[in-house]
Design an enzyme around this catalytic site. Structure first.
Site, PDB file in Angstrom:
ATOM      1  N   TYR A 258      18.611 -24.362 -30.810  1.00 48.49           N
ATOM      2  CA  TYR A 258      19.512 -23.589 -30.233  1.00 48.49           C
ATOM      3  C   TYR A 258      20.075 -22.766 -31.216  1.00 48.49           C
ATOM      4  O   TYR A 258      20.936 -23.296 -32.212  1.00 48.49           O
ATOM      5  CB  TYR A 258      20.404 -24.207 -29.267  1.00 48.49           C
ATOM      6  CG  TYR A 258      21.287 -23.268 -28.518  1.00 48.49           C
ATOM      7  CD1 TYR A 258      21.018 -22.355 -27.440  1.00 48.49           C
ATOM      8  CD2 TYR A 258      22.696 -23.148 -28.564  1.00 48.49           C
ATOM      9  CE1 TYR A 258      21.551 -21.739 -26.911  1.00 48.49           C
ATOM     10  CE2 TYR A 258      23.723 -22.492 -27.852  1.00 48.49           C
ATOM     11  CZ  TYR A 258      22.990 -21.709 -27.043  1.00 48.49           C
ATOM     12  OH  TYR A 258      23.783 -20.943 -26.120  1.00 48.49           O
TER      13      TYR A 258
ATOM     14  N   ASP B 197      20.917 -22.295 -40.010  1.00 52.96           N
ATOM     15  CA  ASP B 197      21.657 -22.260 -38.584  1.00 52.96           C
ATOM     16  C   ASP B 197      22.830 -23.450 -38.887  1.00 52.96           C
ATOM     17  O   ASP B 197      22.502 -24.604 -38.329  1.00 52.96           O
ATOM     18  CB  ASP B 197      21.282 -22.143 -37.404  1.00 52.96           C
ATOM     19  CG  ASP B 197      22.247 -22.229 -36.441  1.00 52.96           C
ATOM     20  OD1 ASP B 197      23.510 -22.331 -36.500  1.00 52.96           O
ATOM     21  OD2 ASP B 197      21.998 -21.781 -35.127  1.00 52.96           O
TER      22      ASP B 197
ATOM     23  N   LYS C 147      31.982 -23.628 -35.245  1.00 59.89           N
ATOM     24  CA  LYS C 147      32.512 -25.037 -34.907  1.00 59.89           C
ATOM     25  C   LYS C 147      33.474 -25.310 -36.106  1.00 59.89           C
ATOM     26  O   LYS C 147      34.611 -24.805 -35.985  1.00 59.89           O
ATOM     27  CB  LYS C 147      31.358 -25.711 -34.765  1.00 59.89           C
ATOM     28  CG  LYS C 147      30.488 -25.510 -33.549  1.00 59.89           C
ATOM     29  CD  LYS C 147      29.665 -26.521 -33.218  1.00 59.89           C
ATOM     30  CE  LYS C 147      28.642 -26.073 -32.026  1.00 59.89           C
ATOM     31  NZ  LYS C 147      29.106 -25.898 -30.810  1.00 59.89           N
TER      32      LYS C 147
HETATM   33  N1  HOZ Z   1      25.819 -26.016 -25.104  1.00 60.21           N
HETATM   34  C1  HOZ Z   1      26.770 -25.419 -26.366  1.00 60.21           C
HETATM   35  C2  HOZ Z   1      26.805 -26.399 -27.386  1.00 60.21           C
HETATM   36  N2  HOZ Z   1      25.479 -26.862 -27.890  1.00 60.21           N
HETATM   37  C3  HOZ Z   1      27.920 -25.134 -26.084  1.00 60.21           C
HETATM   38  C4  HOZ Z   1      28.740 -25.911 -24.819  1.00 60.21           C
HETATM   39  C5  HOZ Z   1      30.002 -25.763 -24.304  1.00 60.21           C
HETATM   40  O1  HOZ Z   1      30.957 -25.123 -24.996  1.00 60.21           O
HETATM   41  O2  HOZ Z   1      29.982 -25.753 -23.063  1.00 60.21           O
END
Ligand code: HOZ
Length: 436
Positions: free
Chosen positions: A149, A244, A272
């Site tokens: 992702y 990434d 992050k």
């Molecule tokens: N799904 C993302 C993390 N891999 C973001 C999730 C979120 O902030 O709710």
């Protein structure tokens, strides 16, 4: 706890209210608990390794805001730095010294990065890195891995992990098929699938984009030689290698996964941890590439809140703490204590179970393993994950509500919290074992 589990009555009321004004009641899909059922606890506060919800339930947190909170919640030094920055003004849309300081830190820590541009989210960083890769190579296609992702930009929702996988959708309406055609997919940890993609699209591929440790199909580390193999294939075919490191940057090691695995990409994206819990992300790489970014060069990218002073202050303070000796060894030890303890307890419960860990990031699968790619990850026992997740939540352990997300340990997690988690896991595994 109520006889039927947690008392989440206030969270339930808030969720109902949120759904009236926010699609699905949340501002990012996985948070809605769709794949595990029930109501997401609405969080009121966090301190160190704990979060507390609006009903007063306290949890040991392994979500850590999905990765940024490597120092734990409300770390005093970070809070002080943010307060100091806020009282000097929250946003200027103008250059500030803090941006230079954090850029210097990143460039010193990350071997392949000579220059870096700050943005506000990982999605933005990766989308911009791809634009740069396309501009630099004059090619249109990109290669990504199934289950990785890279944010929610159009080209990257193809075969995406994380929330897209959790919702079980192949992509998203609204993404034109013309865009999708430019995204080629390969299998993670499978160099032959990459070689075959280069065979078919070699002259058209601008870049290979990869999470050096996959973190959105669960946590799936690279097999020995995989990242170097990508480097070699990119060099052979004139494509750029883009790491990434939104999740892995400063999470798995000082300087990120590229420093751990000793492979230098052409471009890297961050997010992050680099923002210390505030919205900051970045992309960077070789000087000759980064000099193509406006205003140094013609590749356009801009943002009102880019390099925001609060985010820079939080990120810089976090990186300063992480630069102290022994930090990553301590983090890896905590993670190992947890994953080894989980594996032992799962075995005692007679469960097929695999764990993975790199630095302060880990994954677990109700699957005998090995888990090398998205196909393996999807074979894990979903209902057992749900039972395990639910039991842990009821016992005060907060995990991501999806088997496709990684989990995170922070420096604030002490042996007491790790042991408490393992005790809770013993009960949770018994419940999971009853699920056939
Ligand atoms: N799904 C993302 C993390 N891999 C973001 C999730 C979120 O902030 O709710």
């Amino acid at each position: 706890m109520s006889p039927n589990g947690l008392d989440l009555s206030r969270s339930k009321a808030l969720f109902r209210r949120a759904k009236r004004f926010i699609p699905g009641g949340v501002n990012s899909p996985v948070r809605a608990y769709g794949s595990v059922g029930g109501t997401p606890p609405f969080i009121a506060s966090g301190k160190g390794p704990h979060v507390t919800d609006e009903d007063g339930n306290s949890y040991i947190d392994y979500v850590g805001s999905w990765g940024p909170l490597i120092l734990g919640h409300a770390d005093p030094r970070v809070v002080r730095a943010v307060k100091r920055a806020a009282s000097a003004g929250t946003s200027f849309g103008a250059p500030t010294e803090a941006e230079i300081e954090i850029a210097e830190q990143v460039c010193q820590a990350v071997p392949s990065v000579a220059q870096v541009r700050f943005v506000s989210s990982g999605t933005e960083a990766t989308m911009s890195a791809i634009r740069l890769a396309r501009a630099a190579t004059g090619r249109k296609k990109i290669l990504k891995f199934a289950g990785c992702y890279h944010g929610h930009s159009d080209a990257l929702l193809v075969g995406a992990g994380s929330g897209v996988a959790t919702l079980g959708i192949p992509g998203s309406p609204g993404v034109p098929e013309e865009f999708v055609k430019l995204t080629i997919q390969a299998a993670y940890n499978d160099l032959s699938s990459v070689a075959s993609a280069f065979k078919h699209h070699g002259k058209e591929l601008a870049c290979v984009l990869v999470e050096p440790v996959a973190g959105n199909m669960g946590c799936v580390p690279p097999l020995p030689g995989f990242l170097q193999g990508l480097r070699d294939l990119c060099d052979r075919h004139g494509a750029l290698l883009v790491f990434d490191e939104v999740m892995t940057g400063f999470r798995v090691a000082w300087g990120g996964a590229q420093r751990l695995y000793k492979v230098k990409p052409d471009l890297t994206t961050f997010g992050k941890v680099i923002g210390g819990g505030l919205p900051a992300a970045a992309y960077g790489g070789k000087k000759e590439l980064m000099q193509q970014i406006a205003p140094a060069g013609p590749v356009y990218q801009a943002g009102t809140l880019s390099g925001n002073p609060l985010a820079m202050a939080a990120g810089l303070e976090t990186l300063r703490r992480l630069a102290e000796p022994g930090v990553y060894d301590a983090l890896a030890e905590k993670t190992a204590l947890l994953t080894e303890g989980l594996a032992k307890r799962a075995e005692a419960a007679g469960l097929e179970f695999t764990t993975t860990a790199v630095g302060g990031m880990f994954g677990f699968f109700f699957h005998p393993g090995p888990v090398r790619n998205f196909e393996d990850s999807k074979k894990a026992h979903e209902a057992r994950f749900q039972a395990f997740f639910k039991s842990l939540l009821e016992q005060g352990v907060y995990l991501a509500p999806s088997p496709f997300e990684a989990a995170f340990v922070s420096l604030a997690h002490r042996p007491a919290e790790l042991q408490q988690t393992l005790q809770a896991a013993e009960i949770a595994f018994e419940k999971a074992a009853r699920v056939r």
